[in-house]
Design a protein around this motif. Sequence first.
Motif, mmCIF file in Angstrom:
data_model
loop_
_atom_site.group_PDB
_atom_site.id
_atom_site.type_symbol
_atom_site.label_atom_id
_atom_site.label_comp_id
_atom_site.label_asym_id
_atom_site.label_seq_id
_atom_site.Cartn_x
_atom_site.Cartn_y
_atom_site.Cartn_z
ATOM 1 N N CYS A 1 0.633 -1.177 -0.022
ATOM 2 C CA CYS A 1 0.162 -0.074 0.123
ATOM 3 C C CYS A 1 0.862 1.381 0.036
ATOM 4 N N THR A 2 2.313 1.058 0.347
ATOM 5 C CA THR A 2 2.988 2.180 0.459
ATOM 6 C C THR A 2 2.918 3.456 -0.400
ATOM 7 N N PRO A 3 3.177 3.060 -1.959
ATOM 8 C CA PRO A 3 3.093 4.174 -2.954
ATOM 9 C C PRO A 3 1.836 4.799 -2.835
ATOM 10 N N GLY A 4 0.773 4.274 -2.635
ATOM 11 C CA GLY A 4 -0.423 5.119 -3.096
ATOM 12 C C GLY A 4 -0.799 5.633 -1.545
ATOM 13 N N MET A 5 -0.251 4.939 -0.392
ATOM 14 C CA MET A 5 -0.357 5.953 0.843
ATOM 15 C C MET A 5 0.527 7.228 0.777
ATOM 16 N N VAL A 6 1.735 6.848 0.296
ATOM 17 C CA VAL A 6 2.711 8.083 0.208
ATOM 18 C C VAL A 6 2.110 9.122 -0.775
ATOM 19 N N MET A 7 1.408 8.983 -1.873
ATOM 20 C CA MET A 7 0.883 9.765 -2.908
ATOM 21 C C MET A 7 -0.361 10.483 -2.337
ATOM 22 N N ALA A 8 -1.136 9.509 -1.454
ATOM 23 C CA ALA A 8 -2.451 10.085 -1.065
ATOM 24 C C ALA A 8 -1.995 11.171 0.287
ATOM 25 N N ALA A 9 -0.919 10.636 0.996
ATOM 26 C CA ALA A 9 -0.614 11.425 2.036
ATOM 27 C C ALA A 9 -0.081 12.887 1.587
ATOM 28 N N ILE A 10 0.465 13.057 0.482
ATOM 29 C CA ILE A 10 0.979 14.394 -0.014
ATOM 30 C C ILE A 10 -0.226 15.052 -0.285
ATOM 31 N N GLY A 11 -1.399 14.357 -0.872
ATOM 32 C CA GLY A 11 -2.629 15.110 -1.072
ATOM 33 C C GLY A 11 -3.256 15.603 0.106
ATOM 34 N N VAL A 12 -3.082 14.922 1.332
ATOM 35 C CA VAL A 12 -3.561 15.193 2.634
ATOM 36 C C VAL A 12 -2.960 16.668 2.836
ATOM 37 N N LEU A 13 -1.430 16.753 2.898
ATOM 38 C CA LEU A 13 -0.880 17.796 3.198
ATOM 39 C C LEU A 13 -0.850 18.993 2.191
ATOM 40 N N SER A 14 -1.335 18.736 1.144
ATOM 41 C CA SER A 14 -1.692 19.905 -0.060
ATOM 42 C C SER A 14 -2.836 20.682 0.530
ATOM 43 N N ASP A 15 -3.782 19.821 1.053
ATOM 44 C CA ASP A 15 -5.175 20.159 1.401
ATOM 45 C C ASP A 15 -5.091 20.775 2.586
ATOM 46 N N ASN A 16 -4.127 20.513 3.761
ATOM 47 C CA ASN A 16 -4.085 20.823 5.149
ATOM 48 C C ASN A 16 -2.516 20.667 5.850
ATOM 49 N N PRO A 17 -1.894 21.555 5.597
ATOM 50 C CA PRO A 17 -0.338 21.539 6.008
ATOM 51 C C PRO A 17 -0.154 21.044 7.385
ATOM 52 N N ASP A 18 -1.039 21.041 8.272
ATOM 53 C CA ASP A 18 -0.796 20.707 9.783
ATOM 54 C C ASP A 18 -1.864 19.992 10.258
#
Length: 161
Positions: free
Chosen positions: A102-119
């Motif tokens: 799951c790691t590649p998808g998790m990493v890419m989705a996590a970048i999306g999370v921080l793009s929307d909410n940096p903290d």
Amino acid sequence: MQVTITVNGQQRTDDVEPRLLLAHYLRETCGLKATNIGCDTTSCGACTVIVDGLSVKSCTVLAASADGATVTTLEGLAGPDGELHPMQAAFRSEHGLQCGFCTPGMVMAAIGVLSDNPDPSDREVREGLEGNLCRCTGYHNIVRAVRTAAQAGPSAGQVPA
């Protein structure tokens, strides 16, 4: 049909079948194997990539609909010298990798999370990643990795240009 897609900073033009999914295009045509295919129904998120700045599950997106787009996969995150993207480094340091499927998808989705909410809070990270499944159930370490990456600053929520 012919598509022109910028993949990990490299513009490429390829002939594709009209029904070819973006996940298969990335794996088979581009040779980028980090984009995993787990369910073919957007349920698991293993195929998540960034398309024009948004995290997208590539198993239900046609390659034709990405014509003219910019796509970033896990392979496109590290710098030319091999320096890990802040999200990759955080997953490594916080043991968010588990079995790795799951790691590649998790990493890419996590970048999306921080793009929307940096903290984000732990809860906001969990809610942001709820479309991505970890079969090892290592969510605690994944959430900690995203929170650690957030401390690196805005670059953790961005993909390289």
